[in-house]
Design a protein around this motif. Structure first.
Motif, mmCIF file in Angstrom:
data_model
loop_
_atom_site.group_PDB
_atom_site.id
_atom_site.type_symbol
_atom_site.label_atom_id
_atom_site.label_comp_id
_atom_site.label_asym_id
_atom_site.label_seq_id
_atom_site.Cartn_x
_atom_site.Cartn_y
_atom_site.Cartn_z
ATOM 1 N N LYS A 243 3.543 -7.198 10.933
ATOM 2 C CA LYS A 243 2.247 -6.531 11.062
ATOM 3 C C LYS A 243 1.798 -6.112 9.667
ATOM 4 C CE LYS A 243 2.128 -6.594 15.599
ATOM 5 N NZ LYS A 243 1.135 -7.387 16.353
ATOM 6 N N GLY A 244 0.530 -6.396 9.350
ATOM 7 C CA GLY A 244 0.049 -6.071 8.017
ATOM 8 C C GLY A 244 -1.139 -5.128 8.038
ATOM 9 N N THR A 258 -5.987 -10.916 -2.442
ATOM 10 C CA THR A 258 -7.364 -11.053 -1.995
ATOM 11 C C THR A 258 -7.429 -11.244 -0.486
ATOM 12 O OG1 THR A 258 -7.377 -13.467 -2.218
ATOM 13 C CG2 THR A 258 -7.955 -12.159 -4.181
ATOM 14 N N GLN A 259 -8.610 -11.018 0.065
ATOM 15 C CA GLN A 259 -8.799 -11.217 1.491
ATOM 16 C C GLN A 259 -8.581 -12.681 1.871
ATOM 17 O OE1 GLN A 259 -12.568 -9.762 2.896
ATOM 18 N NE2 GLN A 259 -11.880 -9.632 5.003
ATOM 19 N N LYS A 264 -5.369 -17.049 4.452
ATOM 20 C CA LYS A 264 -4.728 -18.354 4.322
ATOM 21 C C LYS A 264 -3.201 -18.249 4.276
ATOM 22 C CE LYS A 264 -8.588 -20.700 2.046
ATOM 23 N NZ LYS A 264 -9.040 -21.478 0.862
ATOM 24 N N SER A 265 -2.685 -17.042 4.509
ATOM 25 C CA SER A 265 -1.240 -16.772 4.534
ATOM 26 C C SER A 265 -0.560 -17.122 3.219
ATOM 27 C CB SER A 265 -0.575 -17.551 5.681
ATOM 28 O OG SER A 265 -1.119 -17.152 6.926
#
Length: 331
Positions: A243-244, A258-259, A264-265
């Motif tokens: 969980k992040g 970055t988002q 994009k894992s």
């Protein structure tokens, strides 16, 4: 016959030699294998040192190299536990103060369905009609009642002398899972007050109420995951919970995440560095300082004898390229 039969320490050393691992001090290495375990040292930390075949060690790798990483990680794990011990106490005291201030110190007044929401229904296999366990709140209140009836002090003292268990005593017996549940089930109005008392003024002024609620909820979950990982002796330095954190510039910009990288894992959103950053947003800076300084000290000790490994370890930890463990010391 099992495919993983028992091996003596001598046999373990010979297996490691056959996999291209060398020993500087075989006697000390044998003692460390006996004391700490083959699985804990080798299986836990070999990946960094394996060649491309994934089985044998890179040329020149020593047992001491692997053990040094193992020992470094024990220091990181200790820092995580010390930091979380403090944050756990911090959250308990904030919750207890809120309950007493707004709802009184009488057990039957603050342990109320008007203060804690129902939560989720329990899975059928976990429901217990006899004990009245159907929802998350039922489980929480059962924990509260068990704590209130402990046969040792200070619970026994307060129950006998004062005929009551106030919230500042009740929280002393809560494990982190129960504390997390209590905070999660707290009614919306009280939770907003709690959040305002937990984060710094700068954090509150920077984030929207929705962002604060999300950050708070995710932080409690991620702290719990780090705590469980550390408590069970899991590898810590390059641990990334499943969980992040939702992307926040306040959390992620400093780490260089970055988002897009998260989506994009390519990067994790809850590395130990990012969790440390999240702890720095709390009113009390001690938990952040304990973790940050502990990691800096662990890296400093590791770099004394294995400086060439530090960049690789920092990369595995997903620390920013600009990170300097000497300058990063807080106290």
């Amino acid at each position: 016959m099992t495919d993983k039969p028992f091996k003596t320490i001598t046999e373990q050393i010979e297996i490691l030699r056959s996999r291209n691992l060398t020993f500087i001090d075989e006697i000390t290495s044998a003692q460390r294998l006996a004391a700490n375990g083959y699985y804990e040292i080798i299986n836990g930390y070999k990946t960094t040192f394996l060649s491309e075949d994934g089985e044998n060690f890179k040329d020149g790798t020593t047992f001491e190299d692997v053990f040094a990483l193992y020992y470094f990680d024990t220091k990181v794990r200790t820092s995580v536990m010390s930091s979380i011990d403090f944050i756990e106490s911090f959250l308990k005291q904030k919750l207890a103060y809120l309950l007493a201030e707004k709802h009184g110190e009488t057990f039957n007044n603050y342990v109320s369905k008007y203060i804690f929401s129902t939560g989720h229904k329990l899975p059928i296999k976990h429901r217990n009609e006899k004990l009245g366990l159907f929802t998350d709140r039922d489980v929480l209140f059962k924990k509260f009642n068990e704590s209130a009836h402990r046969s040792y002090d200070p619970f026994k003292h307060y129950r006998i002398k004062h005929n009551n268990i106030p919230p500042w005593i009740l929280v002393k017996n809560l494990d982190f899972g129960s504390l997390r549940m209590a905070i999660t089930l707290l009614n919306k109005e009280d939770k907003q007050v709690l959040i305002a008392r937990i984060f710094t003024a700068d954090t509150i002024s920077t984030l929207t109420p929705e962002q604060l609620n999300t950050l708070f909820s995710e932080l409690i979950v991620i702290i719990h995951k780090y705590r469980n990982r550390a408590a069970h002796g899991g590898r810590m330095y390059n641990y990334f919970p499943d969980k992040g954190f939702t992307f926040l510039p306040l959390l992620h910009n400093d780490s260089g995440v970055t988002q897009t990288a998260i989506k994009k894992s390519k990067k994790h959103s809850s590395s130990i560095y990012i969790m440390s950053t999240a702890l720095s947003l709390l009113q009390s800076n001690f938990s952040h300082a304990i973790l940050s300084d502990g990691i800096s000290d662990a890296l400093a000790g590791y770099s004394n004898k294995w400086p060439e490994q530090v960049p690789l370890v920092l990369k595995e930890m997903e620390f920013p390229n600009s990170y300097n463990f000497v300058q990063n010391k807080i106290y």
